[in-house]
Scaffold this active site. Structure first.
Site, PDB file in Angstrom:
ATOM      1  N   HIS A   1      -8.240 -13.574   2.395  1.00 36.48           N
ATOM      2  CA  HIS A   1      -7.176 -13.118   3.288  1.00 36.48           C
ATOM      3  C   HIS A   1      -7.563 -13.088   4.757  1.00 36.48           C
ATOM      4  O   HIS A   1      -6.799 -12.578   5.580  1.00 36.48           O
ATOM      5  CB  HIS A   1      -6.701 -11.718   2.905  1.00 36.48           C
ATOM      6  CG  HIS A   1      -6.024 -11.640   1.581  1.00 36.48           C
ATOM      7  ND1 HIS A   1      -4.673 -11.805   1.420  1.00 36.48           N
ATOM      8  CD2 HIS A   1      -6.521 -11.442   0.349  1.00 36.48           C
ATOM      9  CE1 HIS A   1      -4.363 -11.684   0.140  1.00 36.48           C
ATOM     10  NE2 HIS A   1      -5.484 -11.466  -0.534  1.00 36.48           N
TER      11      HIS A   1
ATOM     12  N   LYS B   1       2.765  -4.004  13.337  1.00 43.45           N
ATOM     13  CA  LYS B   1       1.632  -4.440  12.520  1.00 43.45           C
ATOM     14  C   LYS B   1       0.431  -3.610  12.930  1.00 43.45           C
ATOM     15  O   LYS B   1       0.481  -2.896  13.935  1.00 43.45           O
ATOM     16  CB  LYS B   1       1.352  -5.931  12.707  1.00 43.45           C
ATOM     17  CG  LYS B   1       1.229  -6.372  14.175  1.00 43.45           C
ATOM     18  CD  LYS B   1       1.158  -7.889  14.317  1.00 43.45           C
ATOM     19  CE  LYS B   1       2.512  -8.579  14.200  1.00 43.45           C
ATOM     20  NZ  LYS B   1       2.627  -9.431  13.019  1.00 43.45           N
ATOM     21  N   ARG B   2      -0.671  -3.681  12.153  1.00 44.63           N
ATOM     22  CA  ARG B   2      -1.867  -2.969  12.578  1.00 44.63           C
ATOM     23  C   ARG B   2      -2.265  -3.401  13.984  1.00 44.63           C
ATOM     24  O   ARG B   2      -2.015  -4.543  14.393  1.00 44.63           O
ATOM     25  CB  ARG B   2      -3.022  -3.256  11.595  1.00 44.63           C
ATOM     26  CG  ARG B   2      -2.915  -2.520  10.277  1.00 44.63           C
ATOM     27  CD  ARG B   2      -2.932  -1.020  10.413  1.00 44.63           C
ATOM     28  NE  ARG B   2      -4.193  -0.544  10.930  1.00 44.63           N
ATOM     29  CZ  ARG B   2      -5.250  -0.223  10.190  1.00 44.63           C
ATOM     30  NH1 ARG B   2      -5.172  -0.307   8.873  1.00 44.63           N
ATOM     31  NH2 ARG B   2      -6.367   0.194  10.735  1.00 44.63           N
TER      32      ARG B   2
ATOM     33  N   LYS C   1      -4.119  -9.705  17.129  1.00 42.63           N
ATOM     34  CA  LYS C   1      -2.663  -9.638  16.985  1.00 42.63           C
ATOM     35  C   LYS C   1      -1.964  -9.540  18.343  1.00 42.63           C
ATOM     36  O   LYS C   1      -0.759  -9.668  18.456  1.00 42.63           O
ATOM     37  CB  LYS C   1      -2.278  -8.468  16.086  1.00 42.63           C
ATOM     38  CG  LYS C   1      -2.778  -8.647  14.643  1.00 42.63           C
ATOM     39  CD  LYS C   1      -2.359  -7.496  13.754  1.00 42.63           C
ATOM     40  CE  LYS C   1      -2.971  -7.541  12.361  1.00 42.63           C
ATOM     41  NZ  LYS C   1      -2.282  -8.476  11.448  1.00 42.63           N
TER      42      LYS C   1
ATOM     43  N   LYS D   1       9.584 -10.865   6.548  1.00 41.96           N
ATOM     44  CA  LYS D   1      10.552  -9.779   6.369  1.00 41.96           C
ATOM     45  C   LYS D   1      11.584  -9.788   7.502  1.00 41.96           C
ATOM     46  O   LYS D   1      12.786  -9.614   7.285  1.00 41.96           O
ATOM     47  CB  LYS D   1       9.830  -8.423   6.345  1.00 41.96           C
ATOM     48  CG  LYS D   1       8.920  -8.261   5.135  1.00 41.96           C
ATOM     49  CD  LYS D   1       7.911  -7.129   5.295  1.00 41.96           C
ATOM     50  CE  LYS D   1       6.821  -7.286   4.239  1.00 41.96           C
ATOM     51  NZ  LYS D   1       5.611  -6.488   4.519  1.00 41.96           N
TER      52      LYS D   1
ATOM     53  N   THR E   1       3.061 -11.327   6.953  1.00 43.18           N
ATOM     54  CA  THR E   1       4.169 -11.202   6.017  1.00 43.18           C
ATOM     55  C   THR E   1       5.336 -10.474   6.703  1.00 43.18           C
ATOM     56  O   THR E   1       6.484 -10.629   6.291  1.00 43.18           O
ATOM     57  CB  THR E   1       3.750 -10.425   4.743  1.00 43.18           C
ATOM     58  OG1 THR E   1       2.958  -9.302   5.135  1.00 43.18           O
ATOM     59  CG2 THR E   1       2.947 -11.312   3.809  1.00 43.18           C
TER      60      THR E   1
HETATM   61  C1  26V Z   1     -11.042  -5.395   5.187  1.00 42.45           C
HETATM   62  C2  26V Z   1     -11.619  -4.157   5.118  1.00 42.45           C
HETATM   63  C3  26V Z   1     -13.029  -4.030   5.460  1.00 42.45           C
HETATM   64  C4  26V Z   1     -13.646  -2.785   4.885  1.00 42.45           C
HETATM   65  C5  26V Z   1     -12.796  -1.564   5.028  1.00 42.45           C
HETATM   66  C6  26V Z   1     -11.391  -1.711   4.562  1.00 42.45           C
HETATM   67  C7  26V Z   1     -10.844  -3.063   4.719  1.00 42.45           C
HETATM   68  C8  26V Z   1      -9.517  -3.253   4.420  1.00 42.45           C
HETATM   69  C9  26V Z   1      -8.947  -4.491   4.497  1.00 42.45           C
HETATM   70  C10 26V Z   1      -9.713  -5.551   4.881  1.00 42.45           C
HETATM   71  C11 26V Z   1      -9.105  -6.878   4.774  1.00 42.45           C
HETATM   72  C12 26V Z   1      -8.586  -7.515   5.938  1.00 42.45           C
HETATM   73  C13 26V Z   1      -7.891  -8.727   5.463  1.00 42.45           C
HETATM   74  C14 26V Z   1      -6.398  -8.614   5.531  1.00 42.45           C
HETATM   75  O1  26V Z   1      -5.814  -7.561   5.461  1.00 42.45           O
HETATM   76  N1  26V Z   1      -5.770  -9.758   5.658  1.00 42.45           N
HETATM   77  C15 26V Z   1      -4.334  -9.880   5.813  1.00 42.45           C
HETATM   78  O2  26V Z   1      -3.811 -10.289   4.565  1.00 42.45           O
HETATM   79  C16 26V Z   1      -2.409 -10.479   4.613  1.00 42.45           C
HETATM   80  C17 26V Z   1      -1.954 -10.810   3.216  1.00 42.45           C
HETATM   81  O3  26V Z   1      -2.491 -12.031   2.815  1.00 42.45           O
HETATM   82  C18 26V Z   1      -2.066 -11.584   5.600  1.00 42.45           C
HETATM   83  O4  26V Z   1      -0.680 -11.723   5.667  1.00 42.45           O
HETATM   84  C19 26V Z   1      -2.610 -11.243   6.983  1.00 42.45           C
HETATM   85  O5  26V Z   1      -2.405 -12.319   7.858  1.00 42.45           O
HETATM   86  C20 26V Z   1      -4.098 -10.936   6.879  1.00 42.45           C
HETATM   87  O6  26V Z   1      -4.584 -10.456   8.113  1.00 42.45           O
END
Ligand code: 26V
Length: 803
Positions: free
Chosen positions: A349, A537-538, A543, A649, A645
């Site tokens: 992701h 968004k976050r 972003k 929406k 996403t």
């Molecule tokens: C990484 C970490 C690192 C450790 C602590 C908690 C944590 C939580 C989430 C992440 C993952 C980051 C990756 C992510 O959220 N990607 C997003 O995924 C979406 C669904 O596929 C996508 O639409 C977004 O573009 C993408 O940024």
């Protein structure tokens, strides 16, 4: 019928009539009615799965961002309209009643919400698929705004009973941490015995996932960590053991205490690693136990089960499955490896380097000694495989190894251990193949595939925008609900002035609803004839909320210079949480709120520009904003947003995208055509090119563009702040650190695209035509399409027929 049962439920559960019941009791009574309706179906679905003829998928994810389930469940059982009617006729406020449910905020952002949309699609497509996650006691923090700064408060979402969960005490399993491994021989076979470990009880809580007006109810199983009652014996008279026990209990319960509030920022926190293993070990033990109960033999696991891992977070599933097959089932390495690599599939992701998980080798060795041994073995065999079978890649071995320089690379483990590796949008998958994971693509080309993300149109259109949904149905019939691609039948109406008017009326109504909501909640007044320009968004550098606010500051400057500036009034709406330790992101929030304070009250601008920063952006708030949006801001630095996403929406609700050539924006543009989207900025190739050659000079852009200089100098001259240091961090990240996310580089293109937005909006009929065209093409982005592709092309699962 509904009314009678509802009255009866209130009486039998609370001894109340409709007029005395509190909003909470009304909510609970409705939930209980839904449970009565679905529990039989749930049992029936499970039974038919246990009979064993279907292959099933388990979606392992550290996050499931469910939001509320009440409306979704009402819709899926077919009671949405009648329930709203009954409540309204009884003088009850549906909004207040549904708001009694606390959002299940068990996710950070897109990745967690995607998991939730997938569950809805799986059940609605009658696919045998379940979620496996963690029942965090605290979800993502609640954001409070204090003097324009973000303050984080704990989200104790389980404070009141969670209506949708059922504890399954009898399904608890044990998860083991720490200890050592004894190696010995038994009949000439090497054996491994894990000893002196700490024991943790994993207890599942099941949430029913209801299919849309069908017979299927799948399961989201959330695991909670508890202490073992018999871990210690309280014998010592001085009570040491007792205090030791309390320490143990505390440390165990911590495991499922809270969700790490980080998105795209990896931090090597030991507790987070324990959470990951906890999820994987409990989930897998349970999967294998059920598999053996129905199919007896472990060797046909890949024929009956697929395990999808949502990013690398659950990638310890690879060595854990190996451990169970080797040590518990007694299989040999090759056989176990063949089973593992035919069962596990991995979704990537993100390509952001700072988000890729890498754990210190020592941490893994100490926490899971047996798992560590297995990872070492996998690594050794993999490195040998490269050496012998891919001699051209010998120089890349150190860079591809799972363990190197004291670090375990989870993405490498995930890729080596799975039969499928997918990206989440076309561009993203191409970048994985050509750049980030290039050597792995050379070795395993057949494993790589794309699955462009999607969103459930049931929640994100039917539920959140019933007015638009019924307008669509009255125009083209309701076939689109089962087959969202049929939304394309709206296309012939794009130019139809009466349909355009109807669409405009719905949008206006949703804008007014939203305006009323924020007025009621925050006392903020917004002009519903202005353009609602939405950036939700976050908060993250890539972003580029900063680019948005820079443009606003530029507009403000124009307003001050020219009181007669021709400009359609605009409401700029932001919703974003920043990771608590991400100072830059928090600084951007403060800049937005500081700008809001000045610009919203300045007579030179206040009739043209309004900035609203919404507190505590979450799923429920998204559901209110999205239907009201005119413009969808999707302005990430090209190549950085894997998919997005929110873009889907917003499009589905008739907003026009203002976006870069990134993530799924590219495919949105492909669908609607370049004339129905506003795009600007660098392409991903250009970004890579600048990065490789190091030829970008942010300072040159600053020096050559007066508009940028004006805006940026305001950051350090007490224009928005009492002191001149508040925004120094932002200023220097752009000039001294050379603007990692190309904000200055894309500024000009963004301003131009924004002008085009303004001009287009003034031609209402043209705008509406574009808006309708977007809705018509949004069917492709239903998660039903995405999940069907996963089912057919990765999992090999099929819809069930329920007797
Ligand atoms: C990484 C970490 C690192 C450790 C602590 C908690 C944590 C939580 C989430 C992440 C993952 C980051 C990756 C992510 O959220 N990607 C997003 O995924 C979406 C669904 O596929 C996508 O639409 C977004 O573009 C993408 O940024």
């Amino acid at each position: 019928m509904f009314l009678t049962e509802f009255r009866e439920k209130l009486t039998t559960s609370f001894g109340k009539s409709m007029k005395d019941a509190t909003d909470k009791e009304v909510f609970q009574a409705i939930s209980l009615m839904i449970k009565d309706e679905i529990y039989r179906k749930w049992q029936h679905t499970q039974k038919s799965y246990q009979e064993g003829q279907y292959k099933q998928v388990y979606y392992l994810s550290m996050e499931f961002l469910l939001g509320r389930l009440i409306e979704n469940n009402l819709l899926n059982v077919g009671w949405f309209d009648v329930c709203k009617e009954v409540l309204m006729e009884s003088g009850l406020n549906t909004d207040k009643v549904f708001s009694q449910e606390h959002d299940a905020g068990l996710g950070n952002g897109g990745l967690g919400r995607l998991a939730a949309c997938f569950l809805d699609s799986l059940a609605s497509l009658k696919l045998p698929g379940h979620g496996v996650g963690i029942r965090y006691k605290y979800g993502l923090f609640q954001q409070k705004m204090v003097n324009g700064y973000q303050v984080e408060l704990p989200d104790y979402w389980l404070k009141d009973e969670y209506m949708w969960e059922t504890k399954r005490e009898e399904e608890a399993v044990e998860v083991r941490f720490g200890g050592t491994v004894e190696v010995y021989y038994e009949e000439d076979n090497l054996r491994f015995k894990h000893v002196d470990y700490e024991r943790v009880r994993a207890v599942p809580y099941d949430v029913p996932i209801v299919g849309y007006q069908n017979e299927v109810v799948n399961t989201l199983r959330l695991w909670s960590a508890e202490s073992m009652n018999n871990h210690f014996h309280f014998q010592s008279p001085n009570g040491h053991d007792y205090y030791h026990y309390l320490d143990y209990k505390r440390s165990v319960e911590q495991i499922s205490e809270f969700l790490y509030p980080d998105d795209s920022f990896y931090e090597g926190k030991i507790l987070r690693l324990k959470q990951q293993y906890f999820l994987v070990s409990a989930g897998l033990q349970n999967i294998i136990k059920k598999h053996k109960q129905t199919h007896h033999h472990i060797k046909n696991l890949p024929n009956k089960i697929a395990i999808q891992i949502n990013d690398t977070h659950p990638s310890l599933v690879v060595p854990e499955l190996m451990r169970l097959l080797l040590d518990d089932e007694g299989l040999g390495w090759d056989e176990a490896w063949a089973i593992t690599t035919s069962t596990v599939a991995y979704t990537n992701h993100t390509t952001l380097n700072e988000a890729l998980e890498k754990w210190p080798e020592n941490m893994i060795r100490d926490l899971f000694p047996r798992i560590y041994m297995i990872i070492e073995e996998i690594n050794e065999r993999f490195c040998k495989q490269i050496w012998y079978e891919h001699p051209s890649l010998r120089d890349s071995i150190a860079q591809m190894a799972i363990i190197s320089y004291g670090t375990v690379h989870m993405a490498h483990l995930a890729m080596v251990g799975s039969f499928s590796i997918n990206g989440v949008a076309k561009l993203h998958t191409t970048i994985l193949k050509k750049q980030v994971m290039k050597p792995f693509y050379q070795i395993f080309p057949e494993r790589f595939n794309n699955k462009t993300n999607g969103i459930t149109h049931r929640r994100w259109l039917l539920n959140v925008n019933p007015e638009l949904a019924s307008l669509i149905s009255s125009t083209i019939g309701n076939g689109w609900i089962q087959e969202p691609k049929k939304l394309i039948q709206l296309l012939p109406f794009a130019n139809d002035s009466s349909f355009q008017n109807a669409i405009a009326n719905v949008k206006q109504k949703k804008k007014e609803d939203f305006a009323a909501y924020i007025h009621g909640k925050y006392g903020i007044v917004i002009d519903t004839t202005s353009i609602f320009d939405v950036h939700i968004k976050r908060l993250h550098g890539y972003k580029r909320q900063l680019l948005n606010i820079f443009h606003i500051l530029h507009l403000y400057q124009l307003c001050r210079e020219n009181p007669n500036l021709p400009m359609t009034p605009r409401t700029f709406i932001f919703g974003a949480k920043a990771a608590p330790g991400y100072h830059f992101a928090k600084n951007v929030i403060k800049l937005i709120t500081a700008a809001a304070e000045k610009i919203n009250s300045d007579p030179a601008s206040r009739d043209k520009i309004k900035i609203v920063f919404l507190e505590n952006y979450n799923v429920s708030l998204a559901e209110r904003i999205i239907p009201a949006a005119d413009v969808s801001e999707q302005i990430s630095t090209a190549s950085k947003e894997a998919s997005g996403t929110g873009n889907m929406k917003l499009m589905m609700n008739g907003a026009l995208t203002l976006g870069t050539h990134d993530g799924a924006n590219v495919e949105i543009k492909e669908m609607v055509g370049p004339e129905n989207i506003f795009t600007f900025g660098l392409t991903s190739e250009e970004v890579f090119d600048y990065q490789e050659k190091g030829t970008y000079r942010a300072r040159d852009v600053y020096n050559s563009d007066q508009r940028i200089r004006t805006v940026m100098d305001q950051l350090v001259t007490r224009f928005f702040s009492k002191d001149d240091v508040e925004f120094k961090h932002i200023y220097y990240s752009l000039l001294k650190r050379n603007d990692e996310f190309f904000v200055l580089k894309d500024f000009d293109g963004y301003v131009e695209a924004q002008q085009l937005v303004d001009q287009t909006y003034r031609q209402q009929s043209i705008w509406l035509k574009k808006s309708i065209t977007n809705i018509a093409h949004s069917g492709k982005f239903s998660s039903d399409r995405t999940v069907s592709q996963y089912a057919n092309e990765i999992w090999g699962i099929h819809p069930v027929t329920m007797s």
